[in-house]
Design a protein around this motif. Structure first.
Motif, mmCIF file in Angstrom:
data_model
loop_
_atom_site.group_PDB
_atom_site.id
_atom_site.type_symbol
_atom_site.label_atom_id
_atom_site.label_comp_id
_atom_site.label_asym_id
_atom_site.label_seq_id
_atom_site.Cartn_x
_atom_site.Cartn_y
_atom_site.Cartn_z
ATOM 1 N N LEU A 61 26.364 35.056 18.767
ATOM 2 C CA LEU A 61 26.305 33.756 18.101
ATOM 3 C C LEU A 61 25.011 33.058 18.484
ATOM 4 N N VAL A 76 34.833 31.874 15.747
ATOM 5 C CA VAL A 76 34.508 33.269 15.474
ATOM 6 C C VAL A 76 35.744 34.137 15.671
ATOM 7 N N GLN A 116 31.285 26.353 17.046
ATOM 8 C CA GLN A 116 31.426 27.507 16.162
ATOM 9 C C GLN A 116 32.759 28.204 16.436
#
Length: 326
Positions: A125, A115, A113
């Motif tokens: 998250l 961010v 991920q």
């Protein structure tokens, strides 16, 4: 409400929530960034620990706080643990299934991920972990490597994730893996890599290793010196490479055949290593071209010059002797 008061209020809110959830912040080398595993119903707060017997999924939450005055772009990448040259557990290498005998790669259980965390902001998250369908043997030591999107692992934080089937310890086994060369701080390095090919965490491993390049000059005790490494690894990760660093300093990498001999001990268990590796001229040139201030060994040059001079002098004396005889 001024800006300083808002920042203070945000900090106190995060601090109080942290106490309630009982998390432990993971040490981070990224300036002004705190990474916290949000762990519930467990006395272990420095890592996620999952007991997996029949597969399924688990949700893991990681909190990231940015105490800087500017936003930051981060990547949170799943990978398996490996071992650093000084015996630390690290998560900076992207490990795949099959590497070092690894049966389950953590990177295949969840997704990376990205961010963006604004200044003085905290973001949570959630990672959905798909566990193996079969019972896990030993220990899968996975984790999240958190790093700046532009830093290429130069600064990072780690969140360990341990996955086991029954919490039973599995012993490690060390084997010779390969020999590699590289550049660090513009200096050539040679690495003899061992591997722990078992899903077991090893502790207090002592390694004695020697490496020597073979040469015909060895007959006259003028060959390359034997390199020696004596190291202690406090921990060796399951299914990981164990690098033994031979810093060449200002000595360039020379092509040829290298003979490695070594022994490793952990408690009463002993492993012996004997292997031969080859370094090509092209590989050596690549490393040397990226290094600086190299000092080349001129022993062979001096021997050739001496041989030429001795031959020339012998030829002159022979000529004088032959002429007088005639």
């Amino acid at each position: 409400m001024n800006k300083k008061f808002k920042c203070l209020l945000l900090f106190l809110t995060c601090f109080i929530l942290g106490i309630i959830a009982n998390p432990t912040k993971v040490s981070a080398d990224i300036k002004g960034i705190a990474v916290t595993p949000l762990i519930e119903d467990s006395s272990i707060t420095d890592r996620f620990q999952i007991i997996s017997k029949s597969g399924g999924t688990r949700d893991l939450k990681v909190s990231i706080s940015n105490f800087n005055s500017s936003p930051i772009d981060l990547v949170v990448a799943p990978t398996n643990a490996t071992t650093s040259p000084d015996g630390k557990i690290i998560f900076t290498d992207m490990i795949k299934k099959g590497d070092f005998g690894l049966q389950y790669a953590f990177s295949s259980m969840t997704k990376t991920q990205k961010v963006t965390v604004k200044a003085n902001q905290t973001k949570d998250l959630t990672f959905k972990i798909k566990l193996p369908n079969n019972k896990v043997k030993g220990l899968i030591m996975g984790g999240f490597n958190v790093y700046e999107n532009t830093s290429n692992f130069n600064s990072s934080a780690n969140v360990p994730v341990w996955i086991t089937g029954d919490n039973k310890a599995v012993g490690g086994i060390l084997k010779a893996y390969n020999l590699t060369i590289g550049v660090q701080n513009y200096q050539p390095h040679m690495y003899v890599n061992l591997q722990n090919d078992q899903p077991g965490l090893m502790k207090n491993v002592i390694v004695h290793m020697t490496v020597k390049r073979q040469s015909w000059l060895d007959r006259f005790n003028l060959g390359p010196k034997k390199m020696v490494a004596d190291l202690r690894y406090p921990k060796i990760a399951p299914n990981s490479k164990v690098p033994i660093d031979f810093n060449q300093n200002q000595t360039p990498i020379a092509p040829g055949t290298y003979k490695m001999n070594g022994v490793a001990r952990s408690g009463k268990t002993v492993w012996n290593f004997h292997k031969t590796y080859k370094i090509s001229q092209s590989d050596a040139n690549k490393i040397n071209s990226k290094s600086r201030n190299l000092i080349y060994d001129k022993t062979l040059t001096y021997i050739l010059i001496s041989g030429v001079l001795v031959t020339l002098i012998a030829f002159i004396f022979w000529g004088i002797w032959y002429q007088n005889r005639s």
